[in-house]
Design a protein around this motif. Structure first.
Motif, mmCIF file in Angstrom:
data_model
loop_
_atom_site.group_PDB
_atom_site.id
_atom_site.type_symbol
_atom_site.label_atom_id
_atom_site.label_comp_id
_atom_site.label_asym_id
_atom_site.label_seq_id
_atom_site.Cartn_x
_atom_site.Cartn_y
_atom_site.Cartn_z
ATOM 1 N N ASP A 1 12.930 -8.829 3.705
ATOM 2 C CA ASP A 1 13.312 -7.423 3.547
ATOM 3 C C ASP A 1 12.072 -6.544 3.673
ATOM 4 O O ASP A 1 10.956 -6.971 3.334
ATOM 5 N N PRO A 2 12.232 -5.335 4.129
ATOM 6 C CA PRO A 2 11.091 -4.413 4.158
ATOM 7 C C PRO A 2 10.683 -4.018 2.745
ATOM 8 O O PRO A 2 11.485 -4.053 1.807
ATOM 9 N N ILE A 3 9.410 -3.693 2.593
ATOM 10 C CA ILE A 3 8.900 -3.252 1.291
ATOM 11 C C ILE A 3 8.365 -1.825 1.445
ATOM 12 O O ILE A 3 7.880 -1.439 2.509
ATOM 13 N N ASP A 4 8.469 -1.099 0.360
ATOM 14 C CA ASP A 4 8.003 0.287 0.356
ATOM 15 C C ASP A 4 7.010 0.448 -0.788
ATOM 16 O O ASP A 4 7.312 1.045 -1.818
ATOM 17 N N GLY A 5 5.855 -0.164 -0.614
ATOM 18 C CA GLY A 5 4.814 -0.108 -1.628
ATOM 19 C C GLY A 5 4.412 -1.511 -2.072
ATOM 20 O O GLY A 5 5.218 -2.444 -2.071
ATOM 21 N N TRP A 6 3.172 -1.676 -2.453
ATOM 22 C CA TRP A 6 2.637 -2.973 -2.889
ATOM 23 C C TRP A 6 1.446 -2.755 -3.802
ATOM 24 O O TRP A 6 0.887 -1.649 -3.872
ATOM 25 N N GLU A 7 1.039 -3.816 -4.494
ATOM 26 C CA GLU A 7 -0.085 -3.737 -5.424
ATOM 27 C C GLU A 7 -0.825 -5.071 -5.414
ATOM 28 O O GLU A 7 -0.199 -6.132 -5.420
ATOM 29 N N VAL A 8 -2.188 -5.021 -5.399
ATOM 30 C CA VAL A 8 -3.017 -6.236 -5.399
ATOM 31 C C VAL A 8 -3.903 -6.222 -6.631
ATOM 32 O O VAL A 8 -4.210 -5.156 -7.188
ATOM 33 N N LEU A 9 -4.328 -7.450 -7.058
ATOM 34 C CA LEU A 9 -5.181 -7.607 -8.235
ATOM 35 C C LEU A 9 -6.541 -8.111 -7.777
ATOM 36 O O LEU A 9 -6.670 -9.262 -7.346
ATOM 37 N N LEU A 10 -7.551 -7.238 -7.861
ATOM 38 C CA LEU A 10 -8.905 -7.594 -7.428
ATOM 39 C C LEU A 10 -9.741 -7.995 -8.638
ATOM 40 O O LEU A 10 -10.663 -7.283 -9.059
ATOM 41 N N ASP A 11 -9.421 -9.164 -9.214
ATOM 42 C CA ASP A 11 -10.168 -9.694 -10.361
ATOM 43 C C ASP A 11 -11.267 -10.595 -9.807
ATOM 44 O O ASP A 11 -11.093 -11.810 -9.641
ATOM 45 N N LEU A 12 -12.436 -10.018 -9.498
ATOM 46 C CA LEU A 12 -13.522 -10.705 -8.809
ATOM 47 C C LEU A 12 -14.692 -10.877 -9.762
ATOM 48 O O LEU A 12 -15.205 -9.891 -10.313
ATOM 49 N N ALA A 13 -15.130 -12.124 -9.960
ATOM 50 C CA ALA A 13 -16.227 -12.401 -10.896
ATOM 51 C C ALA A 13 -17.540 -11.876 -10.338
ATOM 52 O O ALA A 13 -17.884 -12.118 -9.169
ATOM 53 N N ASN A 14 -18.289 -11.151 -11.182
ATOM 54 C CA ASN A 14 -19.619 -10.616 -10.864
ATOM 55 C C ASN A 14 -19.599 -9.671 -9.670
ATOM 56 O O ASN A 14 -20.612 -9.497 -8.986
ATOM 57 N N LEU A 15 -18.445 -9.055 -9.386
ATOM 58 C CA LEU A 15 -18.328 -8.043 -8.339
ATOM 59 C C LEU A 15 -17.666 -6.803 -8.956
ATOM 60 O O LEU A 15 -16.602 -6.902 -9.575
ATOM 61 N N ASP A 16 -18.297 -5.651 -8.747
ATOM 62 C CA ASP A 16 -17.785 -4.392 -9.292
ATOM 63 C C ASP A 16 -17.413 -3.486 -8.127
ATOM 64 O O ASP A 16 -18.280 -3.069 -7.346
ATOM 65 N N VAL A 17 -16.095 -3.212 -7.976
ATOM 66 C CA VAL A 17 -15.614 -2.383 -6.872
ATOM 67 C C VAL A 17 -16.092 -0.948 -7.091
ATOM 68 O O VAL A 17 -15.823 -0.333 -8.138
ATOM 69 N N THR A 18 -16.793 -0.433 -6.090
ATOM 70 C CA THR A 18 -17.355 0.917 -6.195
ATOM 71 C C THR A 18 -16.711 1.903 -5.231
ATOM 72 O O THR A 18 -16.752 3.115 -5.471
#
Length: 203
Positions: free
Chosen positions: A134-151
């Motif tokens: 089925d088509p999707i209208d929106g999504w979400e991801v989990l960026l739980d990365l050790a020793n990496l800080d998303v800037t």
């Protein structure tokens, strides 16, 4: 008188030598005659012919072994009059056919790819794909990365904590389609980029 004696002595010596020569010639002639006589005798004497040696009986290498007489076969026994017993038929229980239910509903996956790496930061692409029916209208991801800080992010909206979602232009995904947002993160120690991260389609 003396000269006459010398001549006489000389003649005696000559006569003696001639006598010796005649004796030697006579001996030689006698030897030749004996040799010729012996040769003629060998050619004409029938007793000197080679006698034929009769051949003896011939023997073969191995003696013929007697052929063993066949052993008498045991008497045949009459067949049993009893009727053969048949095994009871076995019935196999048929297993009911199993059908795998197709995955229904919206589904998505998120794959990480390292684009650039510097001394203190990295750049990563997140490929979000619709793997459902089925088509999707929106999504979400989990960026739980050790020793990496998303800037910084491109095509990602920071929801809360390590949760990042879509923005308006990349929210809708048909089955089999994908989008590729990205982010930049600072390195804070030993790090390892996972191949995938959790992805949840919007309800």
């Amino acid at each position: 008188m003396r000269a006459w004696k010398d001549r006489r002595v000389l003649r005696g010596r000559i006569h003696g030598r001639l006598l010796l020569v005649l004796i030697a010639v006579a001996v030689l002639v006698s030897a030749v005659a004996v040799w010729q006589f012996g040769s003629l005798r060998d050619d004409h004497d029938p007793d000197l012919a080679e006698a034929e040696i009769p051949e003896g009986p011939r023997f073969t290498g191995a003696a013929e072994s007697p052929t063993p007489s066949p052993s008498p076969s045991p008497p045949e026994t009459p067949e049993s009059s009893a009727a053969p017993t048949s095994a009871a038929p076995t019935t196999e229980a048929e297993a009911p056919p199993t059908t795998e239910a197709a995955a229904a509903g919206p589904q998505c996956t998120a794959t990480l790819t390292l684009d650039d790496e510097w001394s203190s930061s990295i750049s990563v692409t997140v490929e979000v794909a619709n793997t459902g029916t089925d088509p999707i209208d929106g999504w979400e991801v989990l960026l739980d990365l050790a020793n990496l800080d998303v800037t910084a992010t491109w095509g990602l909206d920071h929801v809360e904590g390590d949760r990042y979602g879509d923005i308006l232009f990349n929210a809708a995904l048909d089955p089999g389609s994908s989008t590729a947002p990205s982010f930049q993160a600072d390195i804070e120690g030993d790090w390892e980029l996972p191949a995938t991260v959790p992805c949840t389609p919007a309800e």
